[in-house]
Each structure stands twice: as structure tokens, then as C-alpha cells.
Scaffold this active site. Structure first.
Site, PDB file in Angstrom:
ATOM      1  N   ARG A  49      12.773 -42.250  48.128  1.00 32.18           N
ATOM      2  CA  ARG A  49      12.408 -43.042  46.939  1.00 32.18           C
ATOM      3  C   ARG A  49      11.095 -43.781  47.218  1.00 32.18           C
ATOM      4  NH1 ARG A  49      14.375 -47.714  46.439  1.00 32.18           N
ATOM      5  NH2 ARG A  49      16.513 -47.177  46.987  1.00 32.18           N
ATOM      6  N   TYR A 101       1.896 -41.641  20.751  1.00 33.06           N
ATOM      7  CA  TYR A 101       3.011 -40.711  20.964  1.00 33.06           C
ATOM      8  C   TYR A 101       4.328 -41.412  20.589  1.00 33.06           C
ATOM      9  CZ  TYR A 101       6.362 -37.821  23.512  1.00 33.06           C
ATOM     10  OH  TYR A 101       7.440 -37.044  23.847  1.00 33.06           O
ATOM     11  N   ASP A 173      -3.799 -43.135  27.648  1.00 33.70           N
ATOM     12  CA  ASP A 173      -2.921 -41.978  27.831  1.00 33.70           C
ATOM     13  C   ASP A 173      -3.824 -40.747  27.696  1.00 33.70           C
ATOM     14  OD1 ASP A 173      -1.197 -39.811  27.508  1.00 33.70           O
ATOM     15  OD2 ASP A 173       0.303 -40.991  26.406  1.00 33.70           O
ATOM     16  N   LYS A 198       2.791 -31.822  30.375  1.00 38.23           N
ATOM     17  CA  LYS A 198       1.974 -31.047  29.449  1.00 38.23           C
ATOM     18  C   LYS A 198       0.938 -30.224  30.217  1.00 38.23           C
ATOM     19  CE  LYS A 198       4.583 -33.318  26.642  1.00 38.23           C
ATOM     20  NZ  LYS A 198       4.260 -34.615  26.104  1.00 38.23           N
TER      21      LYS A 198
HETATM   22  C1  LIG Z   1       4.858 -35.886  26.021  1.00 32.81           C
HETATM   23  C2  LIG Z   1       4.008 -37.093  25.966  1.00 32.81           C
HETATM   24  C3  LIG Z   1       4.417 -38.303  26.552  1.00 32.81           C
HETATM   25  C4  LIG Z   1       5.781 -38.479  27.167  1.00 32.81           C
HETATM   26  O1  LIG Z   1       5.925 -37.756  28.337  1.00 32.81           O
HETATM   27  P1  LIG Z   1       7.316 -37.177  28.880  1.00 32.81           P
HETATM   28  O2  LIG Z   1       6.886 -36.414  30.070  1.00 32.81           O
HETATM   29  O3  LIG Z   1       7.921 -36.357  27.786  1.00 32.81           O
HETATM   30  O4  LIG Z   1       8.168 -38.361  29.212  1.00 32.81           O
HETATM   31  C5  LIG Z   1       3.535 -39.375  26.504  1.00 32.81           C
HETATM   32  N1  LIG Z   1       2.334 -39.270  25.917  1.00 32.81           N
HETATM   33  C6  LIG Z   1       1.903 -38.126  25.352  1.00 32.81           C
HETATM   34  C7  LIG Z   1       0.566 -38.070  24.713  1.00 32.81           C
HETATM   35  C8  LIG Z   1       2.726 -37.004  25.355  1.00 32.81           C
HETATM   36  O5  LIG Z   1       2.299 -35.868  24.761  1.00 32.81           O
END
Ligand SMILES: *Cc1c(COP(=O)(O)O)cnc(C)c1O
Length: 383
Positions: A49, A101, A173, A198
């Protein structure tokens, strides 16, 4: 143009031959604990961890890609975001883009907001308006650029300057652009976060997240949440992500090339009412996008000329595009935001953001662009 150095960084960062065996790839250290020679005497790892060599290698690669001193890897994008906002204090005020998001909005409103931290969701693409919303207790501006699904672009430099004048920090982000096309820290942002699920993962086979920063104080705070709350990137996910990073630059180049071709095709099609892609000169913030991105990534949205039934039939008539949520994988996907990814967004806000029954979001993959365009053309012909 992609900074050509990033092709090399992507392949090599975090990878050093294993000192014991010479293994070229960092092994998957699938272990929870590490042997100690004497109590408290160990080789730098004691419990996974806290740290794990597979995760260390990933974090080194992620930091190199964003030109950051620190990267901290989590088990999901939202766990990474939580590790940031968890460090706010009761009474703090945060400005968030209103088309953030959906999962981020839910996290802020329902889990963090109840501790007396106020998240105000506004249009961050209007910097003059943002200035009027800054208060003495505004501690953070949370940016996403480009946004989802309407591909709005926010001025990261201007918002960072505004935040810093007011002793606030900026979080970006960077999931949609990736460090290949956008380097928020160089534009003045303090923290970058990713859903590595992603583009960084890129193969639709894992969930992950990360935080990158040059701010020592914030790095320490986020690292502490990683350790104390424990939503860490596991050894297998870390290995897969590190492996994926090696092809990130070549994948992104192909995603962007295909997305541009798809956007241009859709823009000129009589059955498409509107196409949203920052790489189109007609995009309202194309100039801003060009000034802060060196490519426009792989997501394209469009409004088709028809109702929900027409949109549904279109998604079903496609052969190469798969109807599914998520984005950023090598394969092309199509999503109906109103019924799928954005179904939990209140209807009124959906309307304000332009998410209607005819809006579709395409995650353009790395297949042949000719094949993708033929697929879209034959499905549109059937409408
Ligand atoms: C998918 C996504 C998230 C969340 O991420 P997870 O891996 O699903 O927890 C946050 N911001 C954006 C822009 C995303 O496309």
C-alpha cells in the site's frame, strides 16, 4: 506537432533493466509485503500500500510525461480526484467547470460537499465572468479541457494567472488531451489529474488514475491520501499502464489524425446538424485550442438531424464503432450521452450544456480512417 522528445520519453521513462536478472521490462511485483533483514531494515519497500516497484516504475513514467516532479498513481480516476479534494478544508470554495465529467461532479457534490466545502459549477470558458465569482475563500479552480461531450476549451494560462493572483490553485483534468497534446503544468496549472482508464491505458482493459504536480506540499498531501486511504494502483494495472505508455505518443498521433478526418467528414454531411471538435476551424475556441494544445485528440461529438429514434438507429447501423461508454481505447466507440454517460446529469443542466437526444459522442480509434468514414457513411445513408 507532437514534441518529438515525448516519443522517446514514452518508451524509456521508468524502465531500467532489473539489476538482479537483467529483465528488460519491470516485472509485475505481485506481492503485498517484502522481507526485512532486521526490524525496520529493508531494501526500500515494506508493504505494497505504501510502495511497490511496479507502481514506482509507472509513477516515474507518468511524471516524465507531464514534466512533473511527482506522480502518484491510484486505482481509478475518481480515487485520484478524491485524493486532491480530500485535502480541502471546511469553508473552502472551489470553482468547477459546469460541464465537468459527471462522476467528478457527483464526487464533489455528494461526498466532499457535505463537509462544508462549496463547489460552484460555472462556465469557466468565460474568464471575465470567472473573475467575478472569485471569493476570499476560493482555494481551487477545477478545469477540464477539452470538456465532454461538447468539446469546450478553457484558457488554462489565463485561469492559472487569475487563480494565483487570488492565492488559489488550479487543477486540470488532462484525461482528454493527454500529456502528448497538452502540458497544463507548463501553462501554469498546479496539479494535473488523469483517468488513466482512458488514453493512457488505451486498450479498454483497466481502471486507473493519477495525480502529477511540481508543488511539493500538494505532492506530499496527495501521497499521504494514497497511503492512508489506500486506493492504490495495483501491480498488474501498474504494469499494464506502464506498457501502454510506451505507445502513447504513436497512438495519440493516429487518434488525432483519424478524429480530424472523421470530424471533417461529419461537418460536411447533410444529415449532421453540428460537429464538435477543437481541430475544426469552425470550433468557437479553435484559436485558443491551437495556442495551448499541439493536437486535438480523438473525441468528436455531433448532432444528427433527427430524434432519439434516429440517433438510436444510427448507432445500431454502425459495424466498426461499438456502442459503449468510456473512450480512449484503440477501438472506436460511439456513445449516446443523454441516455448513457450523462443520464445522471439533471435534465435542465443537460439542456443548458447542449446534451440533447440527437447528440452522439465518438471515441475515434486507431483503425483505418477510410474504414471508419465508410462505416459512418453507410449508417447515415440508412437514415
Ligand atoms: C473517466 C473520466 C474520469 C473518471 O475516471 P475513472 O477512471 O472512471 O474513475 C474523470 N475525468 C474524465 C475526464 C473522465 O473521462
Amino acid at each position: 506537432m507532437i514534441d518529438s522528445k515525448l516519443y522517446t520519453t514514452a518508451v524509456h521513462a521508468g524502465t531500467t533493466p532489473d539489476p538482479q536478472t537483467g529483465a528488460v521490462m519491470t516485472p509485475i511485483y505481485q506481492t503485498s509485503t517484502f522481507a526485512q533483514e532486521a526490524p525496520g531494515v529493508h531494501k526500500g519497500w515494506d508493504y505494497s500500500r505504501g510502495t511497490n516497484p511496479s507502481r514506482d516504475a509507472l509513477e516515474t513514467a507518468l511524471a516524465a510525461l507531464e514534466h512533473a516532479d511527482h506522480a502518484i498513481a491510484f486505482s481509478s480516476g475518481l480515487a485520484a480526484e478524491q485524493a486532491i479534494v480530500q485535502n480541502l478544508e471546511t469553508g473552502d470554495h472551489v470553482l468547477v467547470c459546469n460541464d465537468v465529467y459527471g462522476g467528478s461532479g457527483r464526487l464533489f457534490r455528494t461526498l466532499i460537499g457535505k463537509f462544508g466545502i462549496e463547489f460552484e459549477f460555472i462556465d469557466l470558458s468565460d474568464v471575465v465572468f470567472v473573475k467575478t465569482r472569485i471569493r476570499s475563500n476560493t482555494k481551487m479552480i477545477w478545469i477540464e479541457s477539452p470538456t465532454n461531450p461538447t468539446m469546450k476549451v478553457m484558457d488554462i494560462s489565463a485561469l492559472s494567472a487569475l487563480a494565483h493572483e487570488n492565492d488559489a490553485i488550479v487543477v486540470v483534468d488532462n484525461t482528454f488531451a493527454t500529456p502528448i497534446f497538452q502540458q497544463p503544468l507548463a501553462l501554469g496549472a498546479d496539479i494535473v489529474t488523469h483517468s488513466t482508464t482512458k488514453y493512457i491505458g488505451g486498450h479498454s482493459d483497466l481502471i486507473g488514475g493519477a495525480v502529477m504536480t511540481n508543488n511539493e506540499n500538494w505532492a506530499e498531501k496527495v501521497r499521504y491520501v494514497q497511503f492512508a486511504a489506500g486506493a492504490v494502483s495495483g501491480p498488474i494495472e501498474s504494469f499494464l499502464l506502464h506498457r501502454s505508455i510506451k505507445t502513447l505518443a504513436v497512438r495519440m498521433a493516429q487518434h488525432a489524425k483519424n478524429a480530424q478526418a472523421v470530424a471533417e467528414f461529419l461537418e460536411g454531411h447533410p444529415k449532421i446538424r453540428a460537429t464538435y471538435y477543437p481541430g475544426l476551424p469552425a470550433h468557437p475556441q479553435h484559436e485558443l485550442a491551437k495556442s495551448q494544445m499541439c493536437g486535438f485528440s480523438g473525441v468528436v461529438s455531433c448532432d444528427i438531424d433527427g430524434d432519439l429514434e434516429a440517433a438510436t438507429r444510427f448507432t445500431q447501423a454502425l459495424n466498426i464503432f461499438t456502442l459503449a461508454e468510456s473512450l480512449g481505447g484503440v477501438e472506436s466507440l460511439i456513445n449516446h450521452p443523454e441516455q448513457m454517460t450523462h443520464a445522471s446529469v439533471p435534465e435542465e443542466l443537460r439542456r443548458e450544456l447542449g446534451i440533447g437526444e440527437s447528440l452522439l459522442r465518438l471515441s475515434v480509434g486507431i483503425e483505418s480512417s477510410d474504414d471508419l468514414i465508410s462505416d459512418l457513411a453507410q449508417a447515415l445513408d440508412k437514415m
